[in-house]
Design an enzyme around this catalytic site. Structure first.
Site, PDB file in Angstrom:
ATOM      1  N   CYS A   1      53.190  51.402  40.711  1.00 46.14           N
ATOM      2  CA  CYS A   1      52.587  51.391  42.040  1.00 46.14           C
ATOM      3  C   CYS A   1      53.720  51.259  43.066  1.00 46.14           C
ATOM      4  O   CYS A   1      54.775  50.696  42.781  1.00 46.14           O
ATOM      5  CB  CYS A   1      51.612  50.223  42.183  1.00 46.14           C
ATOM      6  SG  CYS A   1      50.882  50.129  43.825  1.00 46.14           S
TER       7      CYS A   1
ATOM      8  N   ASP B   1      53.802  49.437  45.539  1.00 42.83           N
ATOM      9  CA  ASP B   1      53.853  48.062  46.025  1.00 42.83           C
ATOM     10  C   ASP B   1      55.257  47.466  45.819  1.00 42.83           C
ATOM     11  O   ASP B   1      55.824  47.566  44.738  1.00 42.83           O
ATOM     12  CB  ASP B   1      52.817  47.264  45.203  1.00 42.83           C
ATOM     13  CG  ASP B   1      52.559  45.891  45.765  1.00 42.83           C
ATOM     14  OD1 ASP B   1      53.540  45.154  45.957  1.00 42.83           O
ATOM     15  OD2 ASP B   1      51.389  45.565  46.005  1.00 42.83           O
TER      16      ASP B   1
ATOM     17  N   HIS C   1      49.301  47.047  38.262  1.00 46.51           N
ATOM     18  CA  HIS C   1      49.623  45.623  38.411  1.00 46.51           C
ATOM     19  C   HIS C   1      48.398  44.790  38.764  1.00 46.51           C
ATOM     20  O   HIS C   1      47.364  45.315  39.174  1.00 46.51           O
ATOM     21  CB  HIS C   1      50.723  45.424  39.467  1.00 46.51           C
ATOM     22  CG  HIS C   1      50.344  45.865  40.849  1.00 46.51           C
ATOM     23  ND1 HIS C   1      49.945  45.002  41.825  1.00 46.51           N
ATOM     24  CD2 HIS C   1      50.296  47.097  41.416  1.00 46.51           C
ATOM     25  CE1 HIS C   1      49.682  45.663  42.937  1.00 46.51           C
ATOM     26  NE2 HIS C   1      49.877  46.952  42.717  1.00 46.51           N
TER      27      HIS C   1
ATOM     28  N   CYS D   1      46.092  45.132  43.120  1.00 43.93           N
ATOM     29  CA  CYS D   1      46.558  46.393  43.702  1.00 43.93           C
ATOM     30  C   CYS D   1      45.662  46.806  44.870  1.00 43.93           C
ATOM     31  O   CYS D   1      44.468  47.053  44.694  1.00 43.93           O
ATOM     32  CB  CYS D   1      46.557  47.478  42.637  1.00 43.93           C
ATOM     33  SG  CYS D   1      47.257  49.012  43.238  1.00 43.93           S
TER      34      CYS D   1
HETATM   35 ZN   LIG Z   1      49.352  48.594  43.806  1.00 42.70          ZN
END
Ligand SMILES: [Zn+2]
Length: 486
Positions: free
Chosen positions: A150, A152, A217, A228
């Site tokens: 991801c 992130d 995640h 997420c």
């Molecule tokens: Zn994420």
């Protein structure tokens, strides 16, 4: 041998491993303590380039009407950040006031550049000690690792910290919001890599395969809010979406190039609070199940106090037992076991240096990187990465990033620094100019998409390019620079 229960006192928050108390040590036999120290020195050094920025700007804000402001400012910047500030941003402060938003963005980008320029020196202490490197991957049967976590920022330290994997030429990292990677882009990357492999005839490459890894995640301490964002913090949804993407990629390549052409796949989940991982076990058709995984936090608890050999045998038993019905390939099993073992060091790292659970369990990134990321900086929560070719295609990822930074920065008056970065290949005539042109197109599109933030000075874009052949890394491109397109 120590008793595991003697110094394991999980907190109310439910730390998966342990909490270090006074005079307690928390050592697992399979933890590479020396590597952990080297990584911690790296973390301190990199974070130290960003931490003083806000306080320095507060000081400058108070000094800006002093008669000797410019030399004072430069002296402070040099001593706290290690570089000069642009004279043009300081010279008119006495009359028009400092443009603190521009200065803040400049410092974020300049500190990032310092990380890029210093990366070889910063990373050399730990790079050679990584548990997983290119020869090991080849021994497991893989010539290429294509990893999509991801976007992130909490997954930014994935390779060296969480996986203990040495960034190298056979590892590709492309992050997408929700790990929802682009199938067409991946088919294209796979095709190019296969072509390179076949034309180079590299040693051992004919017996090796391409491995695609998707990393979703979750948050064990605040699952419904700090999971997420792209999946509304629904862990199961994040897992299923990643499985679907992996299946789609295999189908796309099998359907296009013949049954059996598809790469192998691996699915991994990561707890962003503790950096522990869940490695899902693929069957012999590379199919995944949301429930069939091995959790490194559980392994940490189960094997604490064992000798290194016993702990390693326990990992093998756990993986073999969990994979009893799936016909795991031996090379894949070897890789999975190594990933789990290597992650034990990271669990202990978080225990020792972050009290077992990060204090910033949510977002705390410094800037957004839009376009293509550089491998030189690998550290948790340094930047939010939106992999994109055009803003239209990457709009969803960018929107999530802007939303995160509206909370992180704009809400306290700070701008959102956006680095627009792309690679080019210096062996290709005209590629550099075309890439500059692309940066300018993407920058304009971002400024149009978030026009209100841009006009208020809350969106600060900087363009940069890097050569894949490394003749230059993160070279700034100025807005006025003319792109000559061949
Ligand atoms: Zn994420």
């Amino acid at each position: 041998m120590r008793s595991a229960s003697a110094h394991r006192q999980p907190q109310a928050l439910g730390n998966p491993a342990c909490v270090v108390g006074a005079n307690q040590s928390c050592e697992h036999a399979l933890v590479d303590q020396d590597l952990n120290e080297r990584l911690y020195a790296y973390e301190r050094k990199v974070r130290g380039r960003f931490t003083p920025i806000v306080e320095l700007l507060k000081t400058l804000s108070g000094l800006q009407h002093e008669r000797d402001f410019v030399p004072q400012a430069q002296q402070l910047a040099q001593s706290q950040l290690g570089y000069d500030l642009p004279e043009i941003m300081l010279g008119d402060a006495w009359i028009s006031g400092l443009d603190l938003r521009s200065l803040y963005a400049h410092c974020i980008f300049r500190s990032f550049k310092a990380c890029i320029d210093g990366s070889a020196e910063d990373q050399s202490p730990w790079l050679s000690r990584m548990a997983i490197d290119a020869p090991f991957l080849q021994a497991c049967g893989y010539h290429t690792l294509d990893i999509s976590p991801c976007a992130d920022g909490r997954l930014q330290g994935l390779l060296p910290f969480v996986f203990r994997l040495a960034p190298n030429e056979s590892v590709y990292l492309k992050a997408y919001a929700g790990a929802l990677f682009d199938i067409e882009g991946d088919v294209s990357d796979w095709t190019l890599r296969e072509l390179e492999r076949l034309s180079s005839n590299a040693k051992g490459s004919d017996s090796c395969n391409y491995l695609k890894i998707a990393v979703y995640h979750y948050s064990t301490s605040n699952p419904s809010h700090q999971g997420c964002a792209a999946h509304g913090s629904q862990d199961h949804q994040a897992t299923i979406a990643a499985i679907d993407k992996l299946n789609e990629l295999r189908a796309a390549i099998d359907n296009s190039f013949g049954l059996g052409a598809a790469p192998e796949t691996l699915l991994i989940g990561m707890d962003t609070d503790t950096d522990a991982i869940r490695v899902h076990l693929p069957d012999n058709q590379s199919a995944h199940s949301a429930q069939r995984y091995v959790d490194s936090a559980q392994i940490f608890k189960d094997t604490l106090g064992l000798s290194a050999q016993s702990a390693r045998e326990a990992i093998t038993r756990t993986v073999t037992s969990a994979a009893r019905d799936c016909g795991l390939r031996s090379g894949m099993q070897r890789l999975i076991e190594r990933l789990l073992e290597a992650n034990l060091s990271q669990i202990e790292y978080v225990i020792q240096h972050h009290d077992g659970r990060y204090s910033d369990i949510g977002h705390n990134e410094r800037f957004i990187c839009a376009g293509e990321a550089m491998n030189e900086l690998q550290l948790r929560n340094k930047f939010y990465f939106a992999h994109l070719d055009t803003v239209e295609e990457g709009a969803a990822d960018l929107d999530v990033g802007i939303k995160i930074f509206t909370g992180l920065n704009v809400s306290r008056g700070l701008p959102i620094p956006v680095l627009v970065h792309f690679h080019y290949c210096s062996r290709v005539p005209g590629a550099r100019e075309r890439t500059i042109h692309r940066c300018q197109r993407v920058k304009s599109a971002i400024e149009s998409r978030y026009a209100s933030l841009h006009t208020q000075g809350f969106l600060q874009c900087q363009m940069a390019i890097s050569d894949l052949d490394r003749s230059e890394r993160c070279t700034w491109v100025e807005s006025s620079q003319t792109a000559v397109v061949h």
